[in-house]
Design a protein around this motif. Structure first.
Motif, PDB file in Angstrom:
ATOM      1  N   SER A 127      10.423   8.985   0.904  1.00  0.00           N
ATOM      2  CA  SER A 127       9.267   8.934   0.005  1.00  0.00           C
ATOM      3  C   SER A 127       8.863   7.470  -0.176  1.00  0.00           C
ATOM      4  CB  SER A 127       9.599   9.560  -1.349  1.00  0.00           C
ATOM      5  OG  SER A 127      10.645   8.841  -1.991  1.00  0.00           O
ATOM      6  N   PHE A 128       7.699   7.257  -0.791  1.00  0.00           N
ATOM      7  CA  PHE A 128       7.295   5.885  -1.079  1.00  0.00           C
ATOM      8  C   PHE A 128       6.645   5.853  -2.453  1.00  0.00           C
ATOM      9  CE2 PHE A 128       3.428   7.747   0.325  1.00  0.00           C
ATOM     10  CZ  PHE A 128       2.374   6.966  -0.103  1.00  0.00           C
ATOM     11  N   ASN A 129       6.526   4.653  -3.016  1.00  0.00           N
ATOM     12  CA  ASN A 129       6.115   4.525  -4.423  1.00  0.00           C
ATOM     13  C   ASN A 129       4.630   4.712  -4.659  1.00  0.00           C
ATOM     14  OD1 ASN A 129       5.011   2.110  -3.481  1.00  0.00           O
ATOM     15  ND2 ASN A 129       6.730   0.872  -4.215  1.00  0.00           N
ATOM     16  N   GLY A 130       3.813   4.750  -3.610  1.00  0.00           N
ATOM     17  CA  GLY A 130       2.385   4.973  -3.791  1.00  0.00           C
ATOM     18  C   GLY A 130       1.603   3.748  -4.212  1.00  0.00           C
ATOM     19  N   LYS A 131       2.269   2.610  -4.338  1.00  0.00           N
ATOM     20  CA  LYS A 131       1.562   1.387  -4.719  1.00  0.00           C
ATOM     21  C   LYS A 131       0.747   0.820  -3.553  1.00  0.00           C
ATOM     22  CE  LYS A 131       4.858   0.015  -8.299  1.00  0.00           C
ATOM     23  NZ  LYS A 131       5.798  -1.030  -8.759  1.00  0.00           N
ATOM     24  N   SER A 132       1.091   1.232  -2.351  1.00  0.00           N
ATOM     25  CA  SER A 132       0.353   0.815  -1.157  1.00  0.00           C
ATOM     26  C   SER A 132      -0.136   2.070  -0.443  1.00  0.00           C
ATOM     27  CB  SER A 132       1.252  -0.004  -0.228  1.00  0.00           C
ATOM     28  OG  SER A 132       1.738  -1.147  -0.888  1.00  0.00           O
ATOM     29  N   PRO A 133      -1.263   1.990   0.260  1.00  0.00           N
ATOM     30  CA  PRO A 133      -1.830   3.201   0.872  1.00  0.00           C
ATOM     31  C   PRO A 133      -1.057   3.684   2.094  1.00  0.00           C
ATOM     32  CG  PRO A 133      -3.111   1.266   1.467  1.00  0.00           C
ATOM     33  CD  PRO A 133      -2.118   0.803   0.452  1.00  0.00           C
ATOM     34  N   LEU A 134      -1.228   4.972   2.376  1.00  0.00           N
ATOM     35  CA  LEU A 134      -0.752   5.520   3.637  1.00  0.00           C
ATOM     36  C   LEU A 134      -1.747   5.137   4.729  1.00  0.00           C
ATOM     37  CD1 LEU A 134       0.525   9.157   2.927  1.00  0.00           C
ATOM     38  CD2 LEU A 134       1.836   7.248   3.856  1.00  0.00           C
TER      39      LEU A 134
ATOM     40  N   VAL B  96      12.019 -18.731   1.967  1.00  0.00           N
ATOM     41  CA  VAL B  96      11.336 -17.826   2.893  1.00  0.00           C
ATOM     42  C   VAL B  96      10.136 -17.175   2.211  1.00  0.00           C
ATOM     43  CG1 VAL B  96      11.591 -15.709   4.248  1.00  0.00           C
ATOM     44  CG2 VAL B  96      13.456 -17.367   4.167  1.00  0.00           C
ATOM     45  N   ASN B  97       9.053 -17.062   2.967  1.00  0.00           N
ATOM     46  CA  ASN B  97       7.878 -16.314   2.508  1.00  0.00           C
ATOM     47  C   ASN B  97       7.621 -15.197   3.519  1.00  0.00           C
ATOM     48  OD1 ASN B  97       5.515 -15.524   1.184  1.00  0.00           O
ATOM     49  ND2 ASN B  97       4.256 -16.925   2.371  1.00  0.00           N
ATOM     50  N   GLU B  98       7.920 -13.963   3.131  1.00  0.00           N
ATOM     51  CA  GLU B  98       7.752 -12.829   4.029  1.00  0.00           C
ATOM     52  C   GLU B  98       6.336 -12.262   3.922  1.00  0.00           C
ATOM     53  OE1 GLU B  98      12.268 -10.999   3.936  1.00  0.00           O
ATOM     54  OE2 GLU B  98      10.814 -10.291   2.484  1.00  0.00           O
ATOM     55  N   TYR B  99       5.915 -11.573   4.986  1.00  0.00           N
ATOM     56  CA  TYR B  99       4.660 -10.838   4.906  1.00  0.00           C
ATOM     57  C   TYR B  99       4.820  -9.714   3.875  1.00  0.00           C
ATOM     58  CZ  TYR B  99       2.759 -13.057   9.090  1.00  0.00           C
ATOM     59  OH  TYR B  99       2.265 -13.969   9.991  1.00  0.00           O
ATOM     60  N   LYS B 100       3.796  -9.497   3.090  1.00  0.00           N
ATOM     61  CA  LYS B 100       3.893  -8.439   2.087  1.00  0.00           C
ATOM     62  C   LYS B 100       3.656  -7.076   2.726  1.00  0.00           C
ATOM     63  CE  LYS B 100      -0.977  -8.457   0.593  1.00  0.00           C
ATOM     64  NZ  LYS B 100      -1.892  -8.669  -0.534  1.00  0.00           N
ATOM     65  N   ILE B 101       4.178  -6.039   2.074  1.00  0.00           N
ATOM     66  CA  ILE B 101       3.959  -4.668   2.522  1.00  0.00           C
ATOM     67  C   ILE B 101       2.534  -4.265   2.134  1.00  0.00           C
ATOM     68  CG2 ILE B 101       4.619  -2.255   2.207  1.00  0.00           C
ATOM     69  CD1 ILE B 101       7.477  -3.176   1.819  1.00  0.00           C
ATOM     70  N   VAL B 102       1.712  -3.929   3.121  1.00  0.00           N
ATOM     71  CA  VAL B 102       0.310  -3.578   2.848  1.00  0.00           C
ATOM     72  C   VAL B 102       0.086  -2.069   2.900  1.00  0.00           C
ATOM     73  CG1 VAL B 102      -0.546  -5.785   3.676  1.00  0.00           C
ATOM     74  CG2 VAL B 102      -0.333  -3.868   5.274  1.00  0.00           C
ATOM     75  N   GLY B 103       1.062  -1.322   3.370  1.00  0.00           N
ATOM     76  CA  GLY B 103       0.894   0.121   3.462  1.00  0.00           C
ATOM     77  C   GLY B 103       2.114   0.763   4.092  1.00  0.00           C
ATOM     78  N   TYR B 104       2.014   2.092   4.248  1.00  0.00           N
ATOM     79  CA  TYR B 104       3.094   2.861   4.869  1.00  0.00           C
ATOM     80  C   TYR B 104       2.495   3.790   5.912  1.00  0.00           C
ATOM     81  CZ  TYR B 104       6.250   1.391   1.110  1.00  0.00           C
ATOM     82  OH  TYR B 104       7.006   0.637   0.244  1.00  0.00           O
ATOM     83  N   THR B 105       3.269   4.052   6.939  1.00  0.00           N
ATOM     84  CA  THR B 105       2.886   5.065   7.908  1.00  0.00           C
ATOM     85  C   THR B 105       3.947   6.150   7.902  1.00  0.00           C
ATOM     86  OG1 THR B 105       2.175   5.451  10.186  1.00  0.00           O
ATOM     87  CG2 THR B 105       4.069   3.996   9.874  1.00  0.00           C
ATOM     88  N   LYS B 106       3.552   7.331   8.318  1.00  0.00           N
ATOM     89  CA  LYS B 106       4.477   8.463   8.259  1.00  0.00           C
ATOM     90  C   LYS B 106       4.786   8.948   9.657  1.00  0.00           C
ATOM     91  CE  LYS B 106       5.176  12.954   6.011  1.00  0.00           C
ATOM     92  NZ  LYS B 106       4.551  14.020   5.186  1.00  0.00           N
ATOM     93  N   GLU B 107       6.071   9.083   9.931  1.00  0.00           N
ATOM     94  CA  GLU B 107       6.523   9.649  11.191  1.00  0.00           C
ATOM     95  C   GLU B 107       7.550  10.733  10.873  1.00  0.00           C
ATOM     96  OE1 GLU B 107       7.895   6.757  13.955  1.00  0.00           O
ATOM     97  OE2 GLU B 107       5.970   5.706  14.067  1.00  0.00           O
ATOM     98  N   GLU B 108       7.170  11.953  11.235  1.00  0.00           N
ATOM     99  CA  GLU B 108       7.970  13.135  10.899  1.00  0.00           C
ATOM    100  C   GLU B 108       8.138  13.204   9.384  1.00  0.00           C
ATOM    101  OE1 GLU B 108      11.525  12.908  13.251  1.00  0.00           O
ATOM    102  OE2 GLU B 108      10.454  13.358  15.125  1.00  0.00           O
ATOM    103  N   THR B 109       9.362  13.062   8.876  1.00  0.00           N
ATOM    104  CA  THR B 109       9.565  13.193   7.425  1.00  0.00           C
ATOM    105  C   THR B 109       9.826  11.856   6.752  1.00  0.00           C
ATOM    106  OG1 THR B 109      11.930  13.610   7.760  1.00  0.00           O
ATOM    107  CG2 THR B 109      10.462  15.534   7.675  1.00  0.00           C
TER     108      THR B 109
END
Length: 268
Positions: free
Chosen positions: A147-154, A115-128
């Protein structure tokens, strides 16, 4: 002519008969062997002996092995020779998290799913909670975290799914070394340009850009920053033309807008 060299026909006939019999027997044994071999193959193909015994899954992070196997439609009752690899691949790529998949046989009883999954390109925030966004714009709701590791942008402010997908696709094309420099991406559409975005960079700069052709234009960012005075922060414009605008020379109204965005981020 010596009599010793003369062999009568009567003496040769038994030998010829015996040779023909041996040849016929060998031919019969050969055909019988082929017949029983074919019967064995048919029995094997129709029996549980040819069923799949192991399904191996590789390359998956966001989707569990169990989910992939279930979606593939394969079971331990599936005949390994009846496996339609293309059909199974088509079933699995219907999953929005899976970009591509390769299904293959590993004889005698194993099916391998890569399997080749789509990579995580960022994070979005909803509430907490923070939710990862994949390269095709899909948000993984089941992977919310505090929380998130900060390796990808918000990725913030994208209220229209169409533009979120476009942004994610551009980030998917961007080298990870450059995307790691981005702290936040804000969607700031205007009547004239709905693709307008503002980036907060980890090195203190802002980038005024558009979603369209973002990955191509952003690749020059490191070389631009390398030519700037590290003590002078400001906005790097990546539009029709590329230029730098120091914070010290910006109109008060623009500075107030930046302060407003920063205040909104603090209160989230």
């Amino acid at each position: 002519m010596s009599k010793k060299n003369i062999v009568s026909i009567e003496d040769r006939i038994p030998k010829l008969k015996q040779a023909r019999k041996k040849k016929a027997n060998r031919r019969l044994i050969f055909y019988l062997s082929i017949f029983f071999f074919l019967i064995s193959i048919i029995v094997y193909l129709q029996s549980p002996l040819s069923n799949i015994k192991t399904i191996q899954v590789h390359g998956n992070t966001h989707v569990s092995n169990e989910s992939i196997i279930e979606q593939s439609g394969l079971t331990m009752d599936t005949n390994i020779w009846m496996l339609n690899q293309k059909h199974t691949e088509d079933l699995l790529t219907k999953n929005p998290i899976i970009e591509s998949v390769e299904v293959s046989r590993k004889l005698p009883w194993t099916v391998d799913i890569k399997v080749n999954e789509y990579k995580i390109v960022g994070y979005t925030k909803e509430e907490t909670n923070y939710f990862p966004i994949l390269g095709n714009g899909v948000m993984i709701n089941q992977l919310g975290q505090s929380s998130f590791n900060g390796k990808s942008p918000l990725i913030l402010g994208f209220t229209e799914e169409e533009y979120l997908h476009k942004m994610a696709e551009e980030l998917n094309e961007l080298p990870s070394t450059i995307s790691a420099l981005i702290s936040e991406i804000h969607w700031q559409p205007t009547d004239e340009n709905k693709n307008k975005i503002l980036l907060y960079m980890n090195d203190g700069y802002l980038v005024d850009a558009t979603i369209r052709d973002f990955s191509d234009k952003m690749e020059v960012y490191p070389s631009i920053v390398a030519q700037l005075d590290p003590k002078s922060k400001g906005i790097i414009h990546l539009g029709v033309g590329v230029y730098f605008e120091s914070f010290e020379k910006r109109p008060a109204s623009d500075e107030e807008e930046i302060d407003r965005i920063e205040e909104d981020n603090t209160t989230e």
